[in-house]
Design a protein around this motif. Structure first.
Motif, PDB file in Angstrom:
ATOM      1  N   ILE A  60      -1.641   1.273  -1.347  1.00  0.00           N
ATOM      2  CA  ILE A  60      -1.357  -0.086  -0.196  1.00  0.00           C
ATOM      3  C   ILE A  60      -2.489  -1.113  -0.086  1.00  0.00           C
ATOM      4  CG2 ILE A  60      -2.032   0.359   2.330  1.00  0.00           C
ATOM      5  CD1 ILE A  60       0.446   2.462   2.284  1.00  0.00           C
ATOM      6  N   SER A  61      -3.884   0.035  -1.079  1.00  0.00           N
ATOM      7  CA  SER A  61      -5.204  -0.711  -0.655  1.00  0.00           C
ATOM      8  C   SER A  61      -4.498  -2.080  -1.501  1.00  0.00           C
ATOM      9  CB  SER A  61      -6.193   0.675  -1.529  1.00  0.00           C
ATOM     10  OG  SER A  61      -7.282  -0.436  -1.452  1.00  0.00           O
ATOM     11  N   ILE A  62      -4.291  -1.837  -3.476  1.00  0.00           N
ATOM     12  CA  ILE A  62      -3.945  -3.122  -3.889  1.00  0.00           C
ATOM     13  C   ILE A  62      -3.386  -3.627  -3.297  1.00  0.00           C
ATOM     14  CG2 ILE A  62      -3.463  -3.559  -6.485  1.00  0.00           C
ATOM     15  CD1 ILE A  62      -4.096  -0.789  -7.258  1.00  0.00           C
ATOM     16  N   SER A  63      -2.129  -3.927  -2.819  1.00  0.00           N
ATOM     17  CA  SER A  63      -1.983  -4.140  -2.556  1.00  0.00           C
ATOM     18  C   SER A  63      -2.599  -5.394  -1.292  1.00  0.00           C
ATOM     19  CB  SER A  63      -0.218  -4.481  -1.585  1.00  0.00           C
ATOM     20  OG  SER A  63      -0.569  -3.539  -0.072  1.00  0.00           O
ATOM     21  N   ASN A  64      -3.304  -4.927  -0.451  1.00  0.00           N
ATOM     22  CA  ASN A  64      -4.044  -5.415   0.335  1.00  0.00           C
ATOM     23  C   ASN A  64      -5.577  -6.668   0.000  1.00  0.00           C
ATOM     24  OD1 ASN A  64      -2.526  -5.498   3.424  1.00  0.00           O
ATOM     25  ND2 ASN A  64      -2.597  -3.244   2.166  1.00  0.00           N
TER      26      ASN A  64
END
Length: 243
Positions: free
Chosen positions: A20-24
């Motif tokens: 999720i962190s990478i996707s944001n």
């Protein structure tokens, strides 16, 4: 809500938080993030499917074989008592518990509860042992057949953990490497080490403290229920604290 989400981004608890962190993350080139919501969900589903059901199925088979072979359970517990005692087991104890490792390897070989690898594709025309494999051919490795090949395994149908031990009671690592439980080649399962450590730790912790026995009225049936994984038929066991 936003504060909680920002907290998660700065305190990654697991691989889901990391995805999720990478996707944001905002990209400098203005392109879309590498992971969409659908890709995150798909990745997490793969992890659950490959990393949980396989380990739980292996443990179901292990407990069934232990209650069906109480002498083997006793040997494993004697090894645990002599090498670990009452302290909590650690991953690096695997190198000292030879019979335990032989038992787990024989479970993977004898049950072959994942009989085939996931499908692979031949990227180019290949000759393998004289057989032509055309480009784009869908390929499955028959791990069950290899694990029960009489030319590789003496008395392949028998369950004998001792087959992986030499005359000094030490592991024959060259023989263990012949067991196909996680695929083969450079495309074999990436989670092999994690799964083996997990199975070892769970099993050692349980047998260190508990004795497993079959229920008197229960008939143990080692015939698998066929599917994507070969699972054991439902069974019951009795559990008692070791004295």
């Amino acid at each position: 809500m936003i504060r909680n989400f920002l907290f998660l981004l700065n305190h990654l608890r697991d691989i889901t938080d990391a995805l999720i962190s990478i996707s944001n993350d905002k990209r400098n080139d203005g392109r879309a993030p590498p992971f969409s919501n659908d890709k995150i969900i798909s990745t997490v589903n793969d992890i659950f499917g490959a990393g949980f059901d396989t380990v739980s199925t292996c443990l179901f088979w292990i407990f069934l074989y232990l209650v069906n072979n109480p002498d083997i359970q006793t040997k494993i517990q004697e090894e645990i008592d002599g090498k670990i005692g009452l302290r909590s087991p650690r991953f690096d104890d695997r190198k000292d518990l030879h019979y335990m490792e032989a038992f787990i390897s024989e479970i993977l070989r004898h049950t072959s509860f994942i009989p085939f690898t996931i499908p692979h594709c031949a990227m180019k025309e290949t000759i393998l042992n004289g057989y032509l494999i055309p480009q784009d051919t869908c390929i499955f490795v028959n791990m069950y057949q290899v694990n029960h090949d009489e030319t590789l395994w003496e008395n392949a149908d028998l369950f004998r953990p001792e087959r992986f031990l030499n005359e000094n009671g030490e592991l024959d690592k060259s023989l263990i490497e012949k067991v196909l439980g996680f695929g083969m080649g450079i495309r074999k399962c990436l989670g092999e080490d994690i799964a083996c450590n997990e199975i070892f730790l769970i099993l050692t912790t349980i047998l260190q403290q508990l004795k497993l026995e079959k229920c008197l009225q229960d008939h143990l049936d080692l015939t698998p229920v066929y599917g994507l994984f070969m699972k054991p038929k439902p069974y019951q066991i009795q559990v008692a604290l070791r004295t």
